[in-house]
Design a protein around this motif. Structure first.
Motif, mmCIF file in Angstrom:
data_model
loop_
_atom_site.group_PDB
_atom_site.id
_atom_site.type_symbol
_atom_site.label_atom_id
_atom_site.label_comp_id
_atom_site.label_asym_id
_atom_site.label_seq_id
_atom_site.Cartn_x
_atom_site.Cartn_y
_atom_site.Cartn_z
ATOM 1 N N GLY A 8 3.414 2.737 -8.484
ATOM 2 C CA GLY A 8 2.396 2.046 -9.284
ATOM 3 C C GLY A 8 2.242 0.595 -8.863
ATOM 4 N N THR A 9 3.352 -0.030 -8.467
ATOM 5 C CA THR A 9 3.306 -1.412 -7.965
ATOM 6 C C THR A 9 2.509 -1.477 -6.666
ATOM 7 O OG1 THR A 9 5.435 -1.953 -8.972
ATOM 8 C CG2 THR A 9 4.709 -3.355 -7.160
ATOM 9 N N LEU A 46 7.954 6.355 -9.776
ATOM 10 C CA LEU A 46 6.541 6.288 -10.154
ATOM 11 C C LEU A 46 6.127 4.838 -10.437
ATOM 12 C CD1 LEU A 46 6.299 9.429 -12.477
ATOM 13 C CD2 LEU A 46 5.547 9.224 -10.093
ATOM 14 N N ASP A 47 7.032 4.070 -11.040
ATOM 15 C CA ASP A 47 6.764 2.642 -11.262
ATOM 16 C C ASP A 47 6.627 1.906 -9.926
ATOM 17 O OD1 ASP A 47 6.823 2.975 -13.992
ATOM 18 O OD2 ASP A 47 8.872 2.251 -14.244
ATOM 19 N N LYS A 59 2.005 11.256 -6.479
ATOM 20 C CA LYS A 59 1.621 9.855 -6.692
ATOM 21 C C LYS A 59 1.525 9.112 -5.360
ATOM 22 C CE LYS A 59 1.053 5.959 -9.062
ATOM 23 N NZ LYS A 59 -0.186 5.679 -9.809
ATOM 24 N N VAL A 106 -1.745 7.100 -3.794
ATOM 25 C CA VAL A 106 -1.724 5.719 -3.289
ATOM 26 C C VAL A 106 -2.161 5.680 -1.825
ATOM 27 C CG1 VAL A 106 -0.287 3.680 -2.875
ATOM 28 C CG2 VAL A 106 0.053 5.037 -4.952
ATOM 29 N N ASP A 159 0.193 0.514 -5.751
ATOM 30 C CA ASP A 159 -1.198 0.756 -6.146
ATOM 31 C C ASP A 159 -1.833 -0.533 -6.682
ATOM 32 O OD1 ASP A 159 -3.446 1.551 -7.980
ATOM 33 O OD2 ASP A 159 -2.900 3.535 -7.264
ATOM 34 N N ARG A 160 -1.097 -1.240 -7.510
ATOM 35 C CA ARG A 160 -1.624 -2.486 -8.095
ATOM 36 C C ARG A 160 -1.893 -3.536 -7.014
ATOM 37 N NH1 ARG A 160 2.586 -4.126 -10.614
ATOM 38 N NH2 ARG A 160 2.968 -6.084 -9.517
#
Length: 324
Positions: free
Chosen positions: A84-85, A80-81, A189, A193, A87-88
């Protein structure tokens, strides 16, 4: 190639739980270059393992809600991290001004970042003793986000992400009891994305799917999402086009979340812009929908040369034939 012999007759549980030992890893490469090569794919260990993995997860989420209780392991949190990267990076890479409406070239900038960082990202997910697998597994991550040349995305890219997760199972980073979290946390997730990528960079659907396409980009969430509804006491296949049902339940059910996204992206009568999905409303039960979608996925995605020509084979997902 891998030192181990290809397995045969493996159950879905074996495919999802296998931990390879004494493995010689290799960077995956394309093996299907012409239509006649499709027989190699159909007989391959990769095909057997991939489909077993899909079916394992299909069983694992049957009758379950996204918001239910299930184990979320450290590896799942790391995945998930990782997502998340990605996504960022979208936030850090805004679309550029260009004449053409679709295929914003800023996607190539975003993709180049992933291309450079993929192995580092994957290494954060694997245990320390799994570093030898990083170059092999990272290829599937890079293949899962769309094509940087064409700026498109389709079911082949989605399949690459499932292959990425399958490989993580094969090296033991993900376990059998991660099954629900793989679909409800990680794949969900990933979908979020990918939808952001599709919207932000106005990505084209990969290939012309014709009348059989469920939607422009995804397939697997419809399979697993229909499995979630098996045995549901009130929501029947005819109800998923009901806006009230979608709005009240999309956070619990992947299928409805897909419908919500389609409704946000497309205008006009649902039966016209999503005819194949509309046809599902006539199916009497979710179990029949689920079985039909699995057959459709095999026939229209996994047995189509335009999709499988891009699939890459290594030691974990091998082109070698299954043993009889």
């Amino acid at each position: 190639m891998a030192e181990r012999e290809p397995r045969s007759g493996s159950s879905p549980e074996d495919a999802a739980a296998e931990i390879t030992t004494q493995q010689t890893f290799m960077v995956p490469k394309k093996e299907i270059s012409m239509v006649s090569d499709m027989d190699k794919w159909k007989r391959s260990q990769a095909n057997a393992d991939y489909m077993s993995f899909i079916l394992t997860l299909n069983e694992g989420v049957k009758g379950k809600k996204i918001t239910g209780e299930y184990k979320v392991s450290e590896t799942v949190e790391k995945l998930l991290d990782l997502l998340g990267t990605l996504d960022r990076w979208i936030n850090e890479t805004p679309p550029v001004d260009q004449p053409s409406r679709f295929g914003n070239k800023a996607f190539r900038t975003w993709y180049n970042k992933l291309d450079q960082e993929a192995e580092a990202l994957v290494s954060t997910v694997l245990p320390a003793d799994g570093c030898a697998a990083v170059p092999e597994i990272a290829v599937y991550l890079k293949e899962s986000v769309g094509n940087a040349t064409r700026i498109d995305y389709g079911t082949g890219h989605e399949a690459a992400f499932a292959a990425f997760l399958c490989c993580l199972c094969k090296v033991g980073a993900l376990k059998v009891d991660d099954q629900m979290a793989i679909v409800f946390k990680v794949f969900n997730k990933y979908l979020t994305v990918m939808r952001k990528l599709q919207r932000t960079y106005r990505m084209e659907p990969a290939g012309s799917q014709g009348v059989w396409g469920l939607d422009d980009f995804q397939f697997l969430p419809f399979i697993w999402g229909s499995s979630q509804f098996v045995g549901h006491p009130t929501v029947e296949p005819q109800h998923f086009v009901d806006e009230k049902v979608v709005n009240e339940n999309h956070q619990d059910y992947m299928f409805l979340d897909c419908i919500k996204f389609i409704n946000e992206m497309k205008t006009g009568p649902f039966a016209e812009h999503s005819n194949q999905l509309w046809n599902i409303t006539a199916v009497p039960s979710w179990s029949k929908v689920n079985q039909g979608l699995i057959r459709m996925y095999k026939a229209e995605c996994l047995e189509k040369f335009p999709v499988i020509q891009h699939f890459k084979f290594g030691s974990l997902l091998s082109i070698q034939p299954t043993k009889p």
